[in-house]
Design a protein around this motif. Structure first.
Motif, short mmCIF file in Angstrom:
data_model
loop_
_atom_site.label_atom_id
_atom_site.label_comp_id
_atom_site.label_asym_id
_atom_site.label_seq_id
_atom_site.Cartn_x
_atom_site.Cartn_y
_atom_site.Cartn_z
N ALA A 202 -2.26 -4.36 -4.33
CA ALA A 202 -0.82 -4.22 -4.55
C ALA A 202 -0.07 -5.47 -4.13
O ALA A 202 0.95 -5.83 -4.74
N GLU A 203 -0.55 -6.14 -3.11
CA GLU A 203 0.15 -7.32 -2.60
C GLU A 203 0.20 -8.46 -3.62
O GLU A 203 1.11 -9.29 -3.56
N VAL A 204 -0.76 -8.52 -4.53
CA VAL A 204 -0.82 -9.63 -5.48
C VAL A 204 -0.51 -9.18 -6.90
O VAL A 204 -0.67 -9.95 -7.85
N SER A 205 -0.07 -7.92 -7.07
CA SER A 205 0.11 -7.36 -8.40
C SER A 205 1.53 -6.88 -8.65
O SER A 205 2.24 -6.50 -7.72
N LEU A 206 1.92 -6.89 -9.90
CA LEU A 206 3.16 -6.30 -10.35
C LEU A 206 2.81 -5.27 -11.42
O LEU A 206 2.26 -5.61 -12.47
N VAL A 207 3.11 -4.02 -11.16
CA VAL A 207 2.75 -2.95 -12.09
C VAL A 207 3.71 -2.97 -13.28
O VAL A 207 4.92 -2.83 -13.13
N VAL A 208 3.13 -3.16 -14.47
CA VAL A 208 3.93 -3.25 -15.69
C VAL A 208 3.89 -1.96 -16.51
O VAL A 208 4.73 -1.75 -17.39
N LYS B 7 -5.93 7.76 -2.27
CA LYS B 7 -6.59 6.67 -2.98
C LYS B 7 -5.58 5.63 -3.45
O LYS B 7 -5.84 4.42 -3.40
N ILE B 8 -4.42 6.09 -3.93
CA ILE B 8 -3.38 5.15 -4.34
C ILE B 8 -3.01 4.23 -3.19
O ILE B 8 -2.95 3.00 -3.33
N ARG B 9 -2.80 4.83 -2.02
CA ARG B 9 -2.37 4.05 -0.86
C ARG B 9 -3.47 3.15 -0.31
O ARG B 9 -3.19 2.21 0.44
N SER B 10 -4.71 3.39 -0.71
CA SER B 10 -5.82 2.57 -0.21
C SER B 10 -5.91 1.22 -0.91
O SER B 10 -6.72 0.37 -0.51
N HIS B 11 -5.09 0.99 -1.94
CA HIS B 11 -5.17 -0.25 -2.71
C HIS B 11 -4.09 -1.24 -2.31
O HIS B 11 -3.57 -1.99 -3.14
N GLY B 12 -3.76 -1.27 -1.03
CA GLY B 12 -2.72 -2.16 -0.55
C GLY B 12 -3.00 -3.63 -0.81
O GLY B 12 -2.08 -4.40 -1.14
N ASP B 13 -4.26 -4.06 -0.67
CA ASP B 13 -4.59 -5.47 -0.89
C ASP B 13 -4.32 -5.87 -2.33
O ASP B 13 -3.74 -6.94 -2.60
N GLN C 95 4.92 13.70 -5.49
CA GLN C 95 4.09 13.11 -4.45
C GLN C 95 3.30 11.92 -4.97
O GLN C 95 3.14 10.91 -4.29
N ILE C 96 2.81 12.03 -6.19
CA ILE C 96 2.05 10.93 -6.79
C ILE C 96 2.93 9.70 -6.93
O ILE C 96 2.54 8.58 -6.57
N PHE C 97 4.15 9.90 -7.43
CA PHE C 97 5.03 8.75 -7.63
C PHE C 97 5.55 8.19 -6.31
O PHE C 97 5.81 6.99 -6.21
N GLN C 98 5.69 9.03 -5.31
CA GLN C 98 6.06 8.52 -4.00
C GLN C 98 4.97 7.58 -3.48
O GLN C 98 5.27 6.50 -2.95
N ALA C 99 3.71 7.98 -3.63
CA ALA C 99 2.60 7.14 -3.19
C ALA C 99 2.56 5.82 -3.98
O ALA C 99 2.31 4.75 -3.40
N ILE C 100 2.81 5.89 -5.27
CA ILE C 100 2.80 4.67 -6.09
C ILE C 100 3.88 3.71 -5.64
O ILE C 100 3.63 2.53 -5.40
N ARG C 101 5.10 4.22 -5.50
CA ARG C 101 6.23 3.34 -5.18
C ARG C 101 6.17 2.82 -3.74
O ARG C 101 6.69 1.74 -3.46
N GLU C 102 5.53 3.56 -2.85
CA GLU C 102 5.37 3.08 -1.48
C GLU C 102 4.29 2.01 -1.37
O GLU C 102 4.25 1.26 -0.39
N THR C 103 3.42 1.94 -2.37
CA THR C 103 2.27 1.02 -2.31
C THR C 103 2.45 -0.20 -3.21
O THR C 103 2.17 -1.33 -2.79
#
Length: 368
Positions: free
Chosen positions: A55-61, A47-53, A80-88
């Motif tokens: 992610a492209e316009v966002s900066l996680v604060v 699910k994390i990786r499904s939010h690529g669109d 694994q969770i943080f790997q998915a976050i940082r890759e996305t």
């Protein structure tokens, strides 16, 4: 807009597992097998990786792992969770990353891995320094378990720790609550969240105490009010300033993730029952997004903003909605000022001391 034209975004990851269900808890959480936790984490990463669109316009604060008990996950599952976050997603350089944890669910090795993953803020569920009160709540730990966990976290280099506390526990006295506050403050955590127990439907506590049953086991109204005022007084004496109705911090250690909620910063919730607010659409995972009307946005702005001790900025309200606060809420403001529930200072409308005592009823006045 922030760096590279990206909008600030908060991430909330829900981990619906715990060692055992506390008697007062109505959150979506329950014990589960290792296989069930592994399957959930795998799906969460998908699910994390499904939010690529987005992610492209966002900066996680800020990132917040809540539950449940996120620390019940194996360290590899958290990795694994943080790997998915940082890759996305793109993360701000000073991103605040919090994980909730309970005493007895972390080891020194797990804390080392947390640090390596970039987790820089811990929120430890203590609730009480009295072992009898902890047992009454159905907690799995003792006071000593908490002290051991807290000390271990400090030794592993964590310099931003929140401790959760609960008042108005069955059989709790004003004296035992003061003892919990003082013992906790003396440890010097950077942040303390102090909540009053709410008897929620669907919990063991509701079966016993709901609808006024066994009221003699609960602190009476005067005692609960005393606890409420003791909290602010004692924590102030120990150098904590109250920045939100239930939250106290040393200067510079206010929880940025929670402030984002109260300021209506966009946030994405991922995981079972997690809530999101993107643009003016709000939804809970698994449900259809709801487009908020302007009136609903104003209600949220007031209801959430008044939780902060600084209150609501009149100028920001005008910039956000193109209308003055008075043009929308003049009658309510006049009435609340007259009753002494609200006050205005330096362009902010905020709850007075009297208004804080009955905050829910005051904030409900702003429903349009």
């Amino acid at each position: 807009m922030e760096q590279s034209g990206r909008k600030p975004l908060e991430l909330y990851l829900h981990i619906p597992f715990c060692a055992s269900k506390c008697k007062y808890c109505d959150f979506r959480s329950a014990p589960a097998s290792g296989a069930a936790r592994q399957a959930y984490v795998k799906d969460l990463c998908r699910k994390i990786r499904s939010h690529g669109d987005l992610a492209e316009v966002s900066l996680v604060v800020s990132i917040f792992l809540g539950g449940g008990t996120p620390s019940i996950l194996e360290a590899e599952e958290t990795r694994q969770i943080f790997q998915a976050i940082r890759e996305t997603f793109s993360l701000a350089e000073d991103v605040e990353i919090t994980t909730e944890m309970n005493p007895g669910t972390v080891s020194r090795e797990k804390l080392k891995i947390y640090r390596n993953l970039g987790i820089n803020r811990l929120s430890i569920g203590l609730q009480s320094m009295d072992d009898r009160e902890l047992a009454m709540l159905g907690r799995i730990h003792t006071r000593q378990d908490f002290l051991d966990t807290y000390q271990m976290a400090r030794e592993e280099g964590f310099s931003n720790i929140n401790v959760d506390l609960i008042s108005a526990i069955p059989y709790q006295t004003a004296e035992s609550w003061r003892d919990t506050l003082i013992r906790t403050a003396q440890l010097g955590p950077e942040h303390i969240s102090a909540y009053s127990l709410i008897i929620e439907e669907g919990t063991p506590f509701y079966e016993r105490y709901g609808e006024g049953r066994h009221a003699e086991e609960l602190p009476d109204e005067d005692t609960e009010r005393q606890m409420y005022h003791d909290t602010a007084r004692i924590l102030k004496d120990y150098g904590y300033h109250r920045y939100e109705i239930s939250n106290y911090a040393r200067a510079g250690y206010e929880c940025r993730h929670n402030l984002g909620y109260w300021n209506r910063t966009e946030y994405l919730g991922i995981g079972e029952s997690a809530a999101s607010l993107i643009g003016n659409r709000r939804w809970v995972e698994g449900e259809e997004p709801q487009e908020l009307t302007v009136s609903e946005q104003m209600e949220e702005y007031m209801f959430l903003g008044l939780r902060k001790m600084e209150g609501v900025s009149k100028e920001q309200f005008r910039e956000t909605f193109g209308r003055t606060l008075e043009s929308v809420y003049q009658d309510v403001l006049d009435r609340m000022y007259q009753l002494g529930m609200l006050e205005e200072a330096e362009g902010y409308v905020r709850l007075s001391e009297r208004g804080i005592d009955v905050s829910n009823s005051v904030m409900s006045e702003f429903l349009l």
